[in-house]
Design a protein around this motif. Structure first.
Motif, mmCIF file in Angstrom:
data_model
loop_
_atom_site.group_PDB
_atom_site.id
_atom_site.type_symbol
_atom_site.label_atom_id
_atom_site.label_comp_id
_atom_site.label_asym_id
_atom_site.label_seq_id
_atom_site.Cartn_x
_atom_site.Cartn_y
_atom_site.Cartn_z
ATOM 1 N N LEU A 173 0.827 -1.195 0.000
ATOM 2 C CA LEU A 173 0.000 0.000 0.000
ATOM 3 C C LEU A 173 0.867 1.252 0.000
ATOM 4 O O LEU A 173 0.560 2.227 -0.667
ATOM 5 C CB LEU A 173 -0.933 0.006 1.213
ATOM 6 C CG LEU A 173 -1.859 -1.207 1.330
ATOM 7 C CD1 LEU A 173 -2.659 -1.139 2.622
ATOM 8 C CD2 LEU A 173 -2.784 -1.314 0.128
ATOM 9 N N LYS A 174 1.963 1.198 0.766
ATOM 10 C CA LYS A 174 2.888 2.326 0.814
ATOM 11 C C LYS A 174 4.255 1.851 1.260
ATOM 12 O O LYS A 174 4.380 1.058 2.189
ATOM 13 C CB LYS A 174 2.386 3.394 1.786
ATOM 14 C CG LYS A 174 3.358 4.558 1.920
ATOM 15 C CD LYS A 174 2.665 5.872 1.906
ATOM 16 C CE LYS A 174 3.632 6.972 1.649
ATOM 17 N NZ LYS A 174 4.070 7.849 2.537
ATOM 18 N N CYS A 175 5.287 2.341 0.580
ATOM 19 C CA CYS A 175 6.676 2.114 0.962
ATOM 20 C C CYS A 175 7.308 3.485 1.116
ATOM 21 O O CYS A 175 7.597 4.148 0.116
ATOM 22 C CB CYS A 175 7.407 1.293 -0.102
ATOM 23 S SG CYS A 175 6.821 -0.398 -0.276
ATOM 24 N N ASP A 176 7.474 3.926 2.334
ATOM 25 C CA ASP A 176 7.865 5.299 2.632
ATOM 26 C C ASP A 176 9.377 5.431 2.809
ATOM 27 O O ASP A 176 9.926 4.992 3.819
ATOM 28 C CB ASP A 176 7.149 5.741 3.911
ATOM 29 C CG ASP A 176 7.341 7.210 4.222
ATOM 30 O OD1 ASP A 176 8.311 7.829 3.742
ATOM 31 O OD2 ASP A 176 6.501 7.753 4.969
ATOM 32 N N PRO A 177 10.057 6.057 1.834
ATOM 33 C CA PRO A 177 11.509 6.204 1.942
ATOM 34 C C PRO A 177 11.927 7.229 2.993
ATOM 35 O O PRO A 177 13.057 7.189 3.471
ATOM 36 C CB PRO A 177 11.927 6.655 0.543
ATOM 37 C CG PRO A 177 10.710 7.288 -0.027
ATOM 38 C CD PRO A 177 9.536 6.583 0.582
ATOM 39 N N ILE A 178 11.033 8.123 3.384
ATOM 40 C CA ILE A 178 11.364 9.149 4.368
ATOM 41 C C ILE A 178 11.404 8.548 5.776
ATOM 42 O O ILE A 178 12.347 8.758 6.528
ATOM 43 C CB ILE A 178 10.346 10.312 4.328
ATOM 44 C CG1 ILE A 178 10.244 10.910 2.918
ATOM 45 C CG2 ILE A 178 10.685 11.376 5.364
ATOM 46 C CD1 ILE A 178 11.525 11.472 2.374
ATOM 47 N N ARG A 179 10.379 7.791 6.118
ATOM 48 C CA ARG A 179 10.292 7.215 7.461
ATOM 49 C C ARG A 179 10.817 5.783 7.524
ATOM 50 O O ARG A 179 10.848 5.184 8.595
ATOM 51 C CB ARG A 179 8.853 7.245 7.957
ATOM 52 C CG ARG A 179 8.361 8.667 8.128
ATOM 53 C CD ARG A 179 7.043 8.758 8.800
ATOM 54 N NE ARG A 179 6.065 7.830 8.266
ATOM 55 C CZ ARG A 179 4.810 7.803 8.637
ATOM 56 N NH1 ARG A 179 4.393 8.623 9.536
ATOM 57 N NH2 ARG A 179 3.969 6.947 8.102
ATOM 58 N N GLY A 180 11.170 5.197 6.372
ATOM 59 C CA GLY A 180 11.632 3.813 6.368
ATOM 60 C C GLY A 180 10.527 2.862 6.788
ATOM 61 O O GLY A 180 10.776 1.891 7.501
ATOM 62 N N GLU A 181 9.316 3.116 6.333
ATOM 63 C CA GLU A 181 8.137 2.374 6.772
ATOM 64 C C GLU A 181 7.422 1.753 5.574
ATOM 65 O O GLU A 181 7.400 2.327 4.493
ATOM 66 C CB GLU A 181 7.188 3.348 7.479
ATOM 67 C CG GLU A 181 5.905 2.746 7.980
ATOM 68 C CD GLU A 181 5.052 3.792 8.668
ATOM 69 O OE1 GLU A 181 5.169 3.910 9.910
ATOM 70 O OE2 GLU A 181 4.303 4.499 7.971
ATOM 71 N N THR A 182 6.869 0.570 5.791
ATOM 72 C CA THR A 182 5.996 -0.031 4.784
ATOM 73 C C THR A 182 4.630 -0.279 5.401
ATOM 74 O O THR A 182 4.514 -0.602 6.592
ATOM 75 C CB THR A 182 6.548 -1.371 4.250
ATOM 76 O OG1 THR A 182 6.689 -2.287 5.329
ATOM 77 C CG2 THR A 182 7.881 -1.190 3.545
ATOM 78 N N ILE A 183 3.606 -0.109 4.583
ATOM 79 C CA ILE A 183 2.246 -0.467 4.949
ATOM 80 C C ILE A 183 1.803 -1.497 3.922
ATOM 81 O O ILE A 183 1.775 -1.209 2.721
ATOM 82 C CB ILE A 183 1.306 0.747 4.957
ATOM 83 C CG1 ILE A 183 1.834 1.818 5.908
ATOM 84 C CG2 ILE A 183 -0.112 0.315 5.336
ATOM 85 C CD1 ILE A 183 1.054 3.124 5.863
ATOM 86 N N THR A 184 1.536 -2.709 4.397
ATOM 87 C CA THR A 184 1.245 -3.815 3.493
ATOM 88 C C THR A 184 0.075 -4.641 3.997
ATOM 89 O O THR A 184 -0.265 -4.616 5.179
ATOM 90 C CB THR A 184 2.455 -4.765 3.375
ATOM 91 O OG1 THR A 184 2.759 -5.303 4.661
ATOM 92 C CG2 THR A 184 3.682 -4.060 2.814
ATOM 93 N N LEU A 185 -0.493 -5.393 3.072
ATOM 94 C CA LEU A 185 -1.366 -6.502 3.415
ATOM 95 C C LEU A 185 -0.562 -7.766 3.145
ATOM 96 O O LEU A 185 0.221 -7.810 2.189
ATOM 97 C CB LEU A 185 -2.625 -6.505 2.553
ATOM 98 C CG LEU A 185 -3.598 -5.347 2.768
ATOM 99 C CD1 LEU A 185 -4.704 -5.386 1.710
ATOM 100 C CD2 LEU A 185 -4.192 -5.386 4.153
ATOM 101 N N LEU A 186 -0.735 -8.780 3.986
ATOM 102 C CA LEU A 186 -0.074 -10.063 3.792
ATOM 103 C C LEU A 186 -1.146 -11.131 3.767
ATOM 104 O O LEU A 186 -2.066 -11.105 4.588
ATOM 105 C CB LEU A 186 0.918 -10.343 4.923
ATOM 106 C CG LEU A 186 1.660 -11.676 4.818
ATOM 107 C CD1 LEU A 186 3.116 -11.491 5.178
ATOM 108 C CD2 LEU A 186 1.028 -12.723 5.711
ATOM 109 N N LYS A 187 -1.033 -12.044 2.805
ATOM 110 C CA LYS A 187 -1.983 -13.153 2.679
ATOM 111 C C LYS A 187 -1.184 -14.449 2.584
ATOM 112 O O LYS A 187 -0.262 -14.566 1.776
ATOM 113 C CB LYS A 187 -2.835 -12.963 1.419
ATOM 114 C CG LYS A 187 -3.827 -14.062 1.171
ATOM 115 C CD LYS A 187 -4.840 -13.738 0.072
ATOM 116 C CE LYS A 187 -4.239 -13.424 -1.253
ATOM 117 N NZ LYS A 187 -5.245 -13.319 -2.335
#
Length: 158
Positions: free
Chosen positions: A33-47
């Motif tokens: 959903l989002k891979c944030d290079p500023i905060r080093g964060e990912t928002i994902t769904l995993l199945k």
């Protein structure tokens, strides 16, 4: 730029593909959903299908996991996260995730991950590092291989 000038954005998960979590598994899928290079964060769904045991991993940052479907646990803990459960994982912790078959045929989780996930083999040797950058690379490679028009998953303005 002031925060008042940043527009609100929405991402519909059906607009993004499920990407195989290769090379670790062809049965586990990630939706970036989002891979944030500023905060080093990912928002994902995993199945993942029930019965799946994912590789042991270590967190350099915190992780929040919301269980959308099914049930899962870590081999290292006694608790079980079922549909509607929220797990907070502290930085510096290590776990081996297991999708539990007694809670349905698959698990789906929403994951907010800060920093790196370090993956280890059965002898505790480091075999891979996953983070926002590897997520973008996996997503773009999948889009190219499957003739999918990629979106800018480093931004909420999609």
């Amino acid at each position: 730029m002031f925060f008042e000038n940043i527009d609100t954005a929405a991402i519909n998960d059906e607009d993004l593909p499920w990407v195989p979590f290769a090379p670790y598994s062809d049965e586990v899928f990630i939706k970036y959903l989002k891979c944030d290079p500023i905060r080093g964060e990912t928002i994902t769904l995993l199945k993942a299908p029930a019965g799946t045991v994912l590789p042991k991993h270590h967190h350099s940052g915190t992780v929040i996991v919301y269980t959308i479907k099914g049930g899962w646990k870590y081999l290292e803990h006694d608790w079980i996260s079922r549909q509607g459960g929220v797990v907070f994982e502290t930085a510096g912790s290590s776990h081996t995730p297991v999708a539990l078959p007694e809670y349905g045929d698959e698990i789906i989780t929403l994951n907010i991950t800060q920093g790196d996930l370090l993956y280890f083999d059965e002898d505790d040797n480091l075999v891979a590092i996953e983070n926002w950058k590897s997520g973008v690379q996996r997503y773009l490679a999948f889009c190219e291989a499957n003739d999918v028009e990629p979106r800018d998953i480093t931004s909420f303005a999609v």
